[in-house]
Write an enzyme that holds these catalytic residues in place. Structure first.
Site, mmCIF file in Angstrom:
data_model
loop_
_atom_site.group_PDB
_atom_site.id
_atom_site.type_symbol
_atom_site.label_atom_id
_atom_site.label_comp_id
_atom_site.label_asym_id
_atom_site.label_seq_id
_atom_site.Cartn_x
_atom_site.Cartn_y
_atom_site.Cartn_z
ATOM 1 N N ARG A 1 -16.945 1.213 -1.337
ATOM 2 C CA ARG A 1 -15.748 1.811 -1.589
ATOM 3 C C ARG A 1 -16.041 3.425 -2.513
ATOM 4 N NH1 ARG A 1 -10.649 -1.883 -1.319
ATOM 5 N NH2 ARG A 1 -9.750 -0.433 -0.349
ATOM 6 N N CYS B 1 -16.268 -3.050 -5.213
ATOM 7 C CA CYS B 1 -15.257 -3.975 -4.781
ATOM 8 C C CYS B 1 -15.755 -4.833 -3.440
ATOM 9 C CB CYS B 1 -14.235 -2.924 -4.142
ATOM 10 S SG CYS B 1 -12.890 -3.708 -3.113
ATOM 11 N N ASP C 1 -7.171 -3.953 7.626
ATOM 12 C CA ASP C 1 -6.501 -5.133 6.729
ATOM 13 C C ASP C 1 -5.867 -6.300 7.865
ATOM 14 O OD1 ASP C 1 -7.326 -3.751 4.797
ATOM 15 O OD2 ASP C 1 -5.129 -2.926 4.255
ATOM 16 N N ARG D 1 -1.790 -10.686 -5.308
ATOM 17 C CA ARG D 1 -1.861 -9.294 -5.318
ATOM 18 C C ARG D 1 -1.117 -8.598 -4.007
ATOM 19 N NH1 ARG D 1 -7.270 -7.420 -4.256
ATOM 20 N NH2 ARG D 1 -6.020 -5.572 -4.003
ATOM 21 N N ASN E 1 0.768 -1.031 -0.122
ATOM 22 C CA ASN E 1 -0.030 -0.018 0.020
ATOM 23 C C ASN E 1 0.818 1.165 0.078
ATOM 24 O OD1 ASN E 1 -2.409 -1.562 -0.032
ATOM 25 N ND2 ASN E 1 -3.092 -1.065 1.946
HETATM 26 C C1 UD1 Z 1 -6.652 1.795 1.851
HETATM 27 C C2 UD1 Z 1 -5.867 0.687 1.538
HETATM 28 C C3 UD1 Z 1 -6.679 -0.415 2.101
HETATM 29 C C4 UD1 Z 1 -7.149 -0.365 3.687
HETATM 30 C C5 UD1 Z 1 -8.014 0.909 3.759
HETATM 31 C C6 UD1 Z 1 -8.333 1.333 5.200
HETATM 32 C C7 UD1 Z 1 -4.518 1.023 -0.182
HETATM 33 C C8 UD1 Z 1 -4.381 0.675 -1.628
HETATM 34 N N1 UD1 Z 1 -5.502 0.439 0.326
HETATM 35 O O1 UD1 Z 1 -7.884 1.887 1.083
HETATM 36 O O2 UD1 Z 1 -6.161 -1.728 2.114
HETATM 37 O O3 UD1 Z 1 -7.980 -1.482 3.996
HETATM 38 O O4 UD1 Z 1 -7.192 2.164 3.344
HETATM 39 O O5 UD1 Z 1 -7.220 1.459 5.815
HETATM 40 O O6 UD1 Z 1 -3.939 1.718 0.186
HETATM 41 N N2 UD1 Z 1 -14.886 6.361 1.757
HETATM 42 C C9 UD1 Z 1 -15.689 7.255 1.573
HETATM 43 N N3 UD1 Z 1 -15.455 8.101 0.495
HETATM 44 C C10 UD1 Z 1 -14.307 8.131 -0.229
HETATM 45 C C11 UD1 Z 1 -13.355 7.084 0.202
HETATM 46 C C12 UD1 Z 1 -13.481 6.392 1.298
HETATM 47 O O7 UD1 Z 1 -16.830 7.197 2.138
HETATM 48 O O8 UD1 Z 1 -14.175 8.844 -1.027
HETATM 49 C C13 UD1 Z 1 -14.977 5.319 2.957
HETATM 50 C C14 UD1 Z 1 -14.789 4.038 2.459
HETATM 51 O O9 UD1 Z 1 -16.106 3.647 1.957
HETATM 52 C C15 UD1 Z 1 -14.475 3.364 3.977
HETATM 53 C C16 UD1 Z 1 -13.552 4.495 4.557
HETATM 54 O O10 UD1 Z 1 -13.797 5.729 3.920
HETATM 55 O O11 UD1 Z 1 -15.506 3.115 4.623
HETATM 56 C C17 UD1 Z 1 -12.027 4.351 4.526
HETATM 57 O O12 UD1 Z 1 -11.659 4.067 3.162
HETATM 58 P P1 UD1 Z 1 -10.387 4.389 2.538
HETATM 59 O O13 UD1 Z 1 -9.460 4.950 3.903
HETATM 60 O O14 UD1 Z 1 -10.379 5.401 1.692
HETATM 61 O O15 UD1 Z 1 -9.738 3.032 2.085
HETATM 62 P P2 UD1 Z 1 -8.661 3.002 0.733
HETATM 63 O O16 UD1 Z 1 -7.934 4.368 0.535
HETATM 64 O O17 UD1 Z 1 -9.570 2.657 -0.340
#
Ligand code: UD1
Length: 426
Positions: A128, A123, A313, A405, A23
């Site tokens: 997400r 996903c 995670d 992955r 990540n």
């Molecule tokens: C990243 C990690 C993933 C990890 C996650 C949480 C990478 C490539 N992936 O995923 O392995 O599980 O952080 O630690 O680094 N959300 C919204 N709107 C947005 C974006 C997020 O509502 O625009 C929500 C998501 O649905 C979720 C929460 O915020 O409930 C956290 O997600 P986020 O921290 O953004 O996860 P990722 O960056 O996708």
């Protein structure tokens, strides 16, 4: 397609090398788009997701050269050079395979003043959305349009002005995109409620090495003073805290004793605290973490949360471990709404788990048994491997492309510490 055959019961013992963090690498690579000079990353893990991202970079005209391609090499050294961008479009075909592709949005916009990125879509671990990514960029002065499944972001003539954004929900990816957009903005930007995961600190450290000006690194309140240009850099990707935590669970469930060489205990604070509560002996030093089982596993109640809380995670892997604890544990998942897909598979291996909504009640059992299983995401797949290592008989884990992955040379590393595991053609 390959599958894994695991014959459980071997006590893991020895030393296992920890790779560079998937990540972190996925957010450091798009930084190459922010400069005309070469960016060299060391300790890059050899993983399907990283290959996919390198492919995506090539799509923008970035040259990618990889050293350390020999099979015995663990960390690769990869140099990216974006002297001239030939495209600012991330097409559907590449993005759909890898959600992290959305991380090019901020850096392309900052460098070229425009970016067109396919929407990542659903996903397996929940909805997400990317609304926060887009809102943060809008707050910096970007214009966002959504059409035909693509996000098109454009900066005003002369570049992004910069601005303030307060995250209503902590988002790792949105914080990363916002940071990459803000570093080249004309003015100062402020992010409050930002994620402060170690991977974000790694990103800030690289951006600083490239000449960015960021205050508040490691906190949820970041101030970014935009600079005119960034330079290239050579940077080592941080150790993978989730890989290390996964192998810690594997060692503990087999009653073993394993040294996680290269693991960084500071970044694993909540996972290590959870393992200690479970009764596992954990020793930390500068160059790694040592894990030793210490009698019966104790049940615990755990809740996932943004860093420094317990990483979502790690939830599936800790659940596998708790399947063998002496008593009842409760796990609450607060980050993703649909992240218990490993539960039915663990139940097929003899686990006693009742999951409802975001809570899973895990009653420890004496024995897990081998079965044919498959999982629908990366960490869920790893939880099945962990359970299989302690199960009686043979487990077949299918759909291991999920594992490829995110776990560099999984079976080789587990073999190093005495696991009976092999990859075969399905
Ligand atoms: C990243 C990690 C993933 C990890 C996650 C949480 C990478 C490539 N992936 O995923 O392995 O599980 O952080 O630690 O680094 N959300 C919204 N709107 C947005 C974006 C997020 O509502 O625009 C929500 C998501 O649905 C979720 C929460 O915020 O409930 C956290 O997600 P986020 O921290 O953004 O996860 P990722 O960056 O996708």
């Amino acid at each position: 397609m390959d599958k894994l055959l695991i014959r459980g019961g071997n006590r893991l013992s020895g030393t296992l090398p920890i790779s560079g963090a998937k990540n972190a690498a996925l957010t450091l690579i798009p930084c190459a788009l922010l400069t005309e000079e070469p960016l060299t990353l060391r300790n890059v893990p050899r993983l399907a997701d990283i290959d996919g991202f390198q492919h995506l970079m090539a799509q923008f005209g970035v040259s990618v050269s990889i050293r350390g391609k020999r099979p015995e090499d663990f960390g690769r050294v990869v140099t990216f050079e974006a002297s001239r961008l030939t495209s600012t479009v991330a097409p559907y075909d590449l993005v759909r395979k890898m959600r992290a592709s959305i991380l090019v949005l901020g850096s392309l916009l900052a460098r070229a003043g425009e970016a067109t990125v396919s929407m990542p879509g659903g996903c397996a671990i929940g909805n997400r959305p990317i609304d926060l990514h887009l809102q943060a960029l809008e707050a910096f002065g970007a214009n966002i349009e959504l059409a035909q499944g693509y996000v098109k972001a454009t900066a005003p003539d002369g570049g992004l002005p910069g601005g303030d954004f307060d995250f209503p929900v902590v988002s790792v990816g949105a914080t990363e995109n916002a940071l990459m957009a803000a570093v080249l903005a004309n003015g100062t930007s402020r992010l409050t409620g930002a994620a402060r995961e170690p991977e974000i600190v790694d990103l800030c450290n690289l951006l600083t090495a490239m000449g960015a000006e960021i205050e508040g690194i490691g906190t949820s309140d970041l101030t970014i003073h935009g600079v005119k240009r960034l330079n290239g850099a050579t940077y080592k990707v941080m150790a993978d805290r989730i890989e290390a935590g996964s192998y810690a669970c594997a060692a503990a469930i087999t009653g073993g004793e394993v040294r996680l060489e290269g693991a960084d205990a500071e970044n694993m604070i909540s996972s290590l605290a959870a393992l200690r509560k479970i009764g596992v002996h954990v020793e930390e030093d500068k160059s790694g973490v040592s894990i030793a089982a210490n009698g019966a596993l104790k049940p615990v109640d755990l809740t996932t949360a943004p860093f420094p809380g317990l990483a979502t995670d790690m939830q599936a892997q800790l659940m596998a471990l708790l399947c063998k604890a002496e008593g009842t544990s409760v796990l609450k998942e607060t980050i993703f709404e649909n992240r218990f897909m490993h539960v039915p598979e663990l139940i097929r291996m003899g686990a006693d788990i009742n999951a409802e909504g975001r809570t899973a009640v895990v009653k420890g059992v004496q024995n897990l048994t081998g079965a044919e299983v498959m999982a629908t995401d990366l960490r869920a797949s790893m939880s099945l491997v962990i359970a299989a290592l302690a199960a009686e008989g043979e487990t077949q884990v299918r759909r291991i492309y999920h594992l490829d992955r995110g776990y560099e040379r999984l079976e080789e590393k587990l073999q190093l510490v005495g696991a009976d595991i092999e990859r075969v053609d399905d």
